[in-house]
Scaffold this motif. Structure first.
Motif, PDB file in Angstrom:
ATOM      1  N   TRP A  76      -3.632   1.842  -8.929  1.00 27.34           N
ATOM      2  CA  TRP A  76      -4.760   1.011  -8.483  1.00 27.34           C
ATOM      3  C   TRP A  76      -4.278  -0.059  -7.498  1.00 27.34           C
ATOM      4  O   TRP A  76      -4.933  -0.310  -6.478  1.00 27.34           O
ATOM      5  CB  TRP A  76      -5.409   0.351  -9.696  1.00 27.34           C
ATOM      6  CG  TRP A  76      -6.445  -0.671  -9.297  1.00 27.34           C
ATOM      7  CD1 TRP A  76      -7.736  -0.446  -8.957  1.00 27.34           C
ATOM      8  CD2 TRP A  76      -6.232  -2.085  -9.180  1.00 27.34           C
ATOM      9  NE1 TRP A  76      -8.374  -1.614  -8.640  1.00 27.34           N
ATOM     10  CE2 TRP A  76      -7.457  -2.648  -8.765  1.00 27.34           C
ATOM     11  CE3 TRP A  76      -5.141  -2.921  -9.389  1.00 27.34           C
ATOM     12  CZ2 TRP A  76      -7.606  -4.013  -8.554  1.00 27.34           C
ATOM     13  CZ3 TRP A  76      -5.307  -4.276  -9.178  1.00 27.34           C
ATOM     14  CH2 TRP A  76      -6.519  -4.803  -8.761  1.00 27.34           C
ATOM     15  N   ALA A  77      -3.133  -0.692  -7.825  1.00 30.43           N
ATOM     16  CA  ALA A  77      -2.652  -1.786  -6.963  1.00 30.43           C
ATOM     17  C   ALA A  77      -2.303  -1.271  -5.563  1.00 30.43           C
ATOM     18  O   ALA A  77      -2.662  -1.902  -4.555  1.00 30.43           O
ATOM     19  CB  ALA A  77      -1.425  -2.448  -7.599  1.00 30.43           C
ATOM     20  N   THR A  78      -1.646  -0.129  -5.507  1.00 30.85           N
ATOM     21  CA  THR A  78      -1.269   0.377  -4.188  1.00 30.85           C
ATOM     22  C   THR A  78      -2.482   0.797  -3.370  1.00 30.85           C
ATOM     23  O   THR A  78      -2.529   0.584  -2.153  1.00 30.85           O
ATOM     24  CB  THR A  78      -0.306   1.564  -4.343  1.00 30.85           C
ATOM     25  OG1 THR A  78      -0.928   2.557  -5.169  1.00 30.85           O
ATOM     26  CG2 THR A  78       1.005   1.125  -4.946  1.00 30.85           C
ATOM     27  N   ARG A 100       0.829  -1.207   0.000  1.00 30.58           N
ATOM     28  CA  ARG A 100       0.000   0.000   0.000  1.00 30.58           C
ATOM     29  C   ARG A 100       0.870   1.266   0.000  1.00 30.58           C
ATOM     30  O   ARG A 100       0.520   2.260  -0.647  1.00 30.58           O
ATOM     31  CB  ARG A 100      -0.895  -0.030   1.260  1.00 30.58           C
ATOM     32  CG  ARG A 100      -1.558   1.289   1.618  1.00 30.58           C
ATOM     33  CD  ARG A 100      -2.607   1.672   0.590  1.00 30.58           C
ATOM     34  NE  ARG A 100      -3.204   2.943   0.921  1.00 30.58           N
ATOM     35  CZ  ARG A 100      -2.723   4.137   0.582  1.00 30.58           C
ATOM     36  NH1 ARG A 100      -1.600   4.187  -0.121  1.00 30.58           N
ATOM     37  NH2 ARG A 100      -3.340   5.247   0.900  1.00 30.58           N
ATOM     38  N   GLY A 110     -12.388  -3.735  -5.459  1.00 29.93           N
ATOM     39  CA  GLY A 110     -11.232  -3.824  -6.346  1.00 29.93           C
ATOM     40  C   GLY A 110     -11.645  -3.929  -7.804  1.00 29.93           C
ATOM     41  O   GLY A 110     -11.021  -3.317  -8.690  1.00 29.93           O
ATOM     42  N   SER A 144      -4.706  -2.356  -2.373  1.00 25.52           N
ATOM     43  CA  SER A 144      -4.138  -3.150  -1.278  1.00 25.52           C
ATOM     44  C   SER A 144      -4.602  -2.651   0.087  1.00 25.52           C
ATOM     45  O   SER A 144      -4.574  -3.391   1.068  1.00 25.52           O
ATOM     46  CB  SER A 144      -2.611  -3.123  -1.351  1.00 25.52           C
ATOM     47  OG  SER A 144      -2.142  -1.796  -1.252  1.00 25.52           O
ATOM     48  N   TRP A 161      -2.312   1.262 -13.411  1.00 25.62           N
ATOM     49  CA  TRP A 161      -2.351  -0.021 -12.700  1.00 25.62           C
ATOM     50  C   TRP A 161      -1.527   0.025 -11.421  1.00 25.62           C
ATOM     51  O   TRP A 161      -1.914  -0.578 -10.426  1.00 25.62           O
ATOM     52  CB  TRP A 161      -1.852  -1.151 -13.608  1.00 25.62           C
ATOM     53  CG  TRP A 161      -2.890  -1.586 -14.584  1.00 25.62           C
ATOM     54  CD1 TRP A 161      -3.005  -1.219 -15.884  1.00 25.62           C
ATOM     55  CD2 TRP A 161      -3.979  -2.461 -14.305  1.00 25.62           C
ATOM     56  NE1 TRP A 161      -4.100  -1.802 -16.467  1.00 25.62           N
ATOM     57  CE2 TRP A 161      -4.713  -2.581 -15.519  1.00 25.62           C
ATOM     58  CE3 TRP A 161      -4.424  -3.161 -13.202  1.00 25.62           C
ATOM     59  CZ2 TRP A 161      -5.859  -3.370 -15.618  1.00 25.62           C
ATOM     60  CZ3 TRP A 161      -5.557  -3.949 -13.311  1.00 25.62           C
ATOM     61  CH2 TRP A 161      -6.263  -4.031 -14.500  1.00 25.62           C
TER      62      TRP A 161
END
Length: 638
Positions: free
Chosen positions: A268-270, A248, A308, A273, A265
């Protein structure tokens, strides 16, 4: 909204306290001539650009043109919903002009420009018409980094008697419909401005990095603990939560990729999470409390997965604010549920954890408001510090649990020690009673043995002699002989009771001392030969009496029948036995005849029977001038 306002006030107070520590008073400048100036307002001009953004320096601010208007700083336009087509909107340059004036000293110290945060687009900084900064490539990473621009000497024009004027223009190109934010700005001596920028960098970047790595180390330790105790799944959840938290906060450790697919991306991933950090945190709280709420856990996991999916970069809309808003809503619901569980079951650890979660939610709401530009960009993101508080609550719960476990073990050990002491005291008491019983039994057996010996030996001889005397069949010498034998038997009993320490030599020495004078009186010369003999563990008073009777019987036979002049007693060790050899130089006798005979054979058979009762044997050999009686006794006896 009330909750958001409360969170904003609380976190602003906390941020103020932090800033009051990290950013000391800036206005107190020695000398009072060159001071740091804090700009809370600026002149703004918006210049349309077109569909494409020109290279830095192509478009420059013109302070002589009309269109400049005064605006207050910090400036933050609330973030609205992202609508399709914004990426195709034309660019417009937002210029913000500051004028920093120094007294006419004819010289200027090194100066710098500082701002807490610039959001919305790549920033340009012009000083006196000269471009000093154009952050086009790394502008995506400036969301949490302070603006710091040193002003070179040759960019400042000085002349004696004329004020030094420094015109600073900050430009932020933004597409139409997009939002941007600019904090208050500071201009002054470079050293002081750099110190302010460094402290802001510490608050924005270094602090979260340190907390993230600290939590990651604790997660590694927790994983190692779970690896040794697989049944403790709570520690695995703690380790996974720390790993998710590191993901994160990955944007605190590395620069964001340039705008594009990879950037979307990564972003979004961080942020996604964060939802899994939330899921793992709540699952840890449930597992640590040894309770399962499958419905709540399934709902939590499902909402996180759905969030998500809804915020994937492929889905149009303002995904970032939506993602954090859904996470906050789910966090409030689950934290409220855990609060109800903590109050209902009275768990102290869960109450502490719940309090930390509520604080974390409040600061998370503050960060959402900051992200959506509903509060001043002067503020800092506080969730990294709040999460450290949550993980601290985890450690407190773990510490409290293991402290309780250690206390319980110590209590059990104390109870076991007390029970062991009681059992030991009981065993010692039983042992004392057993020893007393054994002593009583030994005394009883010894008393019975003495009674039996006196009854069968001396008592029987006296009784038979008394009968013969009453019948007139026993003359005076015979009476004296009977009495002498009774006295010898009594002395044998007494000698057998002497403490000899299982030593055969000591036992026979008493016999030698007692019979020596009698043998000399009878004209016999006694020779004594003793070798080193081992102790005989089985030589108790009963066995000692039997040994004395065997040797005395052999000597008595020599006195009565052998007509010898010399008697020799030898003690030696022969293998696993010791031997007592009694030799005389008398007339001798026929051993075979004597053993098979009725009268004399009875005495020899009694000697052999006594020796065999001791685990040994007696050998006889005789010829004129040399008669030998060998008593063989074992050193050890079963």
């Amino acid at each position: 909204m009330k909750l958001a306002s409360w969170a904003c006030c609380a976190t602003s107070l906390l941020a103020g306290l932090l800033l009051s520590v990290l950013l000391p008073a800036w206005a107190a400048v020695p000398g009072g001539e060159v001071a740091v100036q804090h700009f809370t307002s600026a002149e703004r001009q918006v210049v349309p650009i077109g569909p494409s953004l020109p290279e830095p320096g192509v478009l420059r601010p013109d302070l002589s043109e009309p269109g400049w208007s005064q605006v207050a700083l910090p400036l933050a336009t609330p973030r609205g919903p992202v609508t399709p087509g914004l990426q195709d909107q034309p660019w417009a340059m937002h210029w913000y002009h500051l004028r920093y004036v120094l007294p006419p000293s004819g010289a200027s110290p090194p100066l710098a420009v500082y701002g807490a945060r610039v959001l919305g687009g790549p920033v340009e900084v012009h000083v006196n018409g000269r471009l000093l900064l154009a952050n086009r490539r790394q502008w995506t990473s400036q969301w949490n980094r302070p603006l710091f621009v040193p002003i070179p000497h040759d960019a400042v024009f000085t002349s004696p008697g004329i004020d030094v004027v420094v015109d600073v223009v900050v430009g932020v190109p933004v597409r139409a419909g997009m939002t941007h934010a600019l904090s208050t700005l500071w201009v002054g001596p470079a050293d002081e401005i750099r110190a302010m920028a460094d402290r802001r960098l510490l608050l924005h970047i270094t602090g979260p990095q340190v907390t993230t790595l600290t939590i990651l180390v604790l997660g590694v330790f927790s994983f190692g603990f779970w690896w040794r105790r697989r049944s403790e799944s709570a520690y695995l959840l703690f380790a996974l939560a720390s790993a998710a938290w590191w993901l994160r906060n990955l944007h605190y450790h590395i620069d964001l990729p340039p705008p594009g697919v990879l950037h979307d991306w990564f972003w979004w991933a961080t942020h996604a999470s964060m939802g899994w950090v939330m899921v793992l945190t709540y699952l840890f709280a449930f597992r640590f409390h040894h309770r399962r709420y499958r419905g709540v856990e399934a709902l939590l996991t499902g909402v996180t997965v759905l969030t998500g999916l809804l915020t994937l970069p492929l889905v149009p809309g303002d995904a970032l604010v939506l993602q954090h808003t859904l996470n906050a809503a789910v966090s409030i619901f689950v934290t409220a549920f855990i609060t109800w569980v903590a109050v209902r079951h009275g768990s102290h650890e869960l109450r502490v954890l719940t309090a930390a979660l509520w604080i974390c939610i409040a600061l998370g709401v503050h960060d959402i408001l900051l992200l959506s530009q509903h509060i001043t960009p002067e503020s800092a993101y506080l969730l990294p510090y709040a999460t450290l508080l949550v993980f601290g609550a985890f450690l407190y719960a773990v510490l409290r649990r293991y402290s309780g476990a250690i206390a319980e073990v110590e209590q059990i050990n104390a109870s076991l020690e007390q029970r062991l002491a009681e059992r030991t005291a009981e065993l010692e008491d039983n042992h004392r009673r057993l020893r007393a019983v054994e002593r009583e039994q030994a005394l009883l057996l010894e008393r019975q043995r003495l009674m039996r010996d006196m009854h069968d030996g001396m008592g029987s001889a006296l009784m038979s002699s008394l009968v013969l005397v009453e019948q007139g069949k026993l003359d005076l010498p015979s009476v004296a002989q009977v009495l002498r034998e009774c006295v010898d038997d009594l002395r044998l009993v007494i000698d057998s009771l002497e403490p000899i320490g299982h030593d055969l030599v000591t036992l026979l020495a008493t016999l030698r001392y007692r019979l020596g004078k009698r043998l000399e009186a009878a004209g016999l010369q006694l020779e004594w030969q003793v070798d080193d003999l081992p102790p005989l563990p089985w030589l108790d008073p009963t066995a000692a009496l039997q040994v004395l009777r065997i040797v005395q019987e052999a000597l008595t036979n020599i006195l009565k029948h052998a007509r010898a002049r010399t008697v020799r007693i030898a003690l030696c060790k022969a293998g696993e036995h010791v031997e007592v050899v009694v030799t005389d130089d008398g007339n001798g006798f026929d051993v075979a005849t004597m053993i098979t005979g009725r009268e004399g054979g009875r005495g020899l058979r009694n000697l052999r029977k006594r020796a065999q009762g001791l685990g040994g044997d007696v050998d006889f050999s005789s010829q004129p001038g040399c008669t030998r009686v060998t008593l063989r006794l074992p050193v050890l006896r079963d």
